[in-house]
Design a protein around this motif. Structure first.
Motif, PDB file in Angstrom:
ATOM      1  N   GLN A 187       0.911  -1.182   0.067  1.00 11.42           N
ATOM      2  CA  GLN A 187      -0.040  -0.049  -0.159  1.00 11.42           C
ATOM      3  C   GLN A 187       0.762   1.137  -0.005  1.00 11.42           C
ATOM      4  N   PRO A 188       1.970   1.395   0.750  1.00  9.04           N
ATOM      5  CA  PRO A 188       2.704   2.536   0.725  1.00  9.04           C
ATOM      6  C   PRO A 188       3.510   2.821  -0.530  1.00  9.04           C
ATOM      7  N   VAL A 189       3.601   1.928  -1.372  1.00  8.66           N
ATOM      8  CA  VAL A 189       4.064   1.935  -2.681  1.00  8.66           C
ATOM      9  C   VAL A 189       2.893   2.500  -3.851  1.00  8.66           C
ATOM     10  N   SER A 190       1.724   2.042  -3.593  1.00 10.58           N
ATOM     11  CA  SER A 190       0.652   2.546  -4.245  1.00 10.58           C
ATOM     12  C   SER A 190       0.441   3.709  -4.021  1.00 10.58           C
ATOM     13  N   ARG A 191       0.495   4.376  -2.597  1.00 11.45           N
ATOM     14  CA  ARG A 191       0.358   5.573  -2.529  1.00 11.45           C
ATOM     15  C   ARG A 191       1.373   6.702  -2.870  1.00 11.45           C
ATOM     16  N   ALA A 192       2.681   6.022  -2.924  1.00 10.14           N
ATOM     17  CA  ALA A 192       3.622   6.867  -3.562  1.00 10.14           C
ATOM     18  C   ALA A 192       3.315   7.051  -4.992  1.00 10.14           C
ATOM     19  N   GLU A 193       2.936   5.839  -5.824  1.00 10.72           N
ATOM     20  CA  GLU A 193       2.924   6.148  -7.279  1.00 10.72           C
ATOM     21  C   GLU A 193       1.663   7.026  -7.622  1.00 10.72           C
ATOM     22  N   ALA A 194       0.871   7.022  -6.454  1.00 14.57           N
ATOM     23  CA  ALA A 194      -0.436   7.818  -6.683  1.00 14.57           C
ATOM     24  C   ALA A 194      -0.071   9.333  -6.676  1.00 14.57           C
ATOM     25  N   HIS A 195       0.723   9.719  -5.848  1.00 15.48           N
ATOM     26  CA  HIS A 195       1.296  10.977  -5.657  1.00 15.48           C
ATOM     27  C   HIS A 195       2.212  11.390  -7.010  1.00 15.48           C
ATOM     28  N   PHE A 196       3.070  10.442  -7.257  1.00 18.62           N
ATOM     29  CA  PHE A 196       3.699  10.720  -8.585  1.00 18.62           C
ATOM     30  C   PHE A 196       3.006  10.952  -9.580  1.00 18.62           C
ATOM     31  N   LEU A 197       1.843  10.227  -9.904  1.00 16.09           N
ATOM     32  CA  LEU A 197       0.848  10.316 -10.915  1.00 16.09           C
ATOM     33  C   LEU A 197       0.188  11.733 -10.854  1.00 16.09           C
TER      34      LEU A 197
END
Length: 221
Positions: free
Chosen positions: A163-173
């Motif tokens: 989930q932390p990776v998903s959140r980081a990718e969401a912010h990067f997106l």
């Protein structure tokens, strides 16, 4: 010190818990307006800057970069500024009932319950109970395919660890979307940018897989 016209940088710092250096940094990054000089060595900020800084801090706590925050800060609907306002809601997508969801995905109730408990699936709710949108359907079908290919449910549930990776990718997106929408905001551009982002991320994951596990797609002997 606060006055009828505004508050000093020191008072603004005390009210927000942000250092004066950070306040000056926000000004330099155009997140805050320049204070109004009232004397040679005195300048005042509008009182509403207390709330504005709180909003900046909230976005920063969510991991958004300042370039994105600068674009969405004055918008009451940040998703609209990022070109996501046209994304259909659960209602306009046509919510799917629990029974229909189970039928259309092919997963059973126990698997569904475990995916929801692990926060991998996040369906909505209405007066009738759980409701699912198209994104939920796609995720459920993906889980069903993994199970059909022999992947254990315990392995699938470990997606929660990322989930932390998903959140980081969401912010990067979000940063990509803000830049893509900078001069010509449109749902078309947002959709195209999201698709291109997903393709690039998938490519990089594939290259990492090939490096770590050469021949991963070849039958084992």
């Amino acid at each position: 010190m606060a006055t009828a016209k505004g508050i000093s940088v020191g008072e603004l710092s005390r009210k927000t818990g942000v250092s004066t250096a950070t306040i000056n940094f926000y000004v330099n990054r155009n997140l805050l307006p320049h204070p109004v000089k009232t004397a040679r060595t005195r300048a005042l900020y509008p009182p509403q800057m207390v709330e504005r800084i709180a909003r900046i801090k909230d976005f920063q706590d969510r991991g958004l970069p300042l370039a994105v925050i600068a674009r969405i800060l004055d918008n009451p609907n940040p998703a609209a500024e990022l070109g996501l306002s046209g994304t259909p809601t659960r209602t306009t997508r046509g919510p799917v009932s629990l029974a229909d969801y189970l039928e259309q995905t092919g997963i059973d109730r126990d698997v569904l319950a475990r995916l929801i408990e692990a926060d991998i699936l996040r369906p909505g709710r209405d007066e009738s109970g759980l409701v699912f949108d198209r994104a939920d359907l796609a995720a459920g079908r993906a889980a069903a395919r993994l199970l059909n290919e022999g992947v254990e449910i315990e392995t699938i549930l470990r997606h929660d660890e990322f989930q932390p990776v998903s959140r980081a990718e969401a912010h990067f997106l979000a940063e990509h979307l803000a830049e893509a929408m900078q001069f010509e905001p449109s749902q078309r551009k947002a959709t195209a940018a999201r698709a291109a982002f997903a393709t690039l991320r998938d490519y990089m994951r594939l290259r990492e897989l090939e490096t770590a596990y050469p021949g991963w797609d070849q039958p084992s002997r």
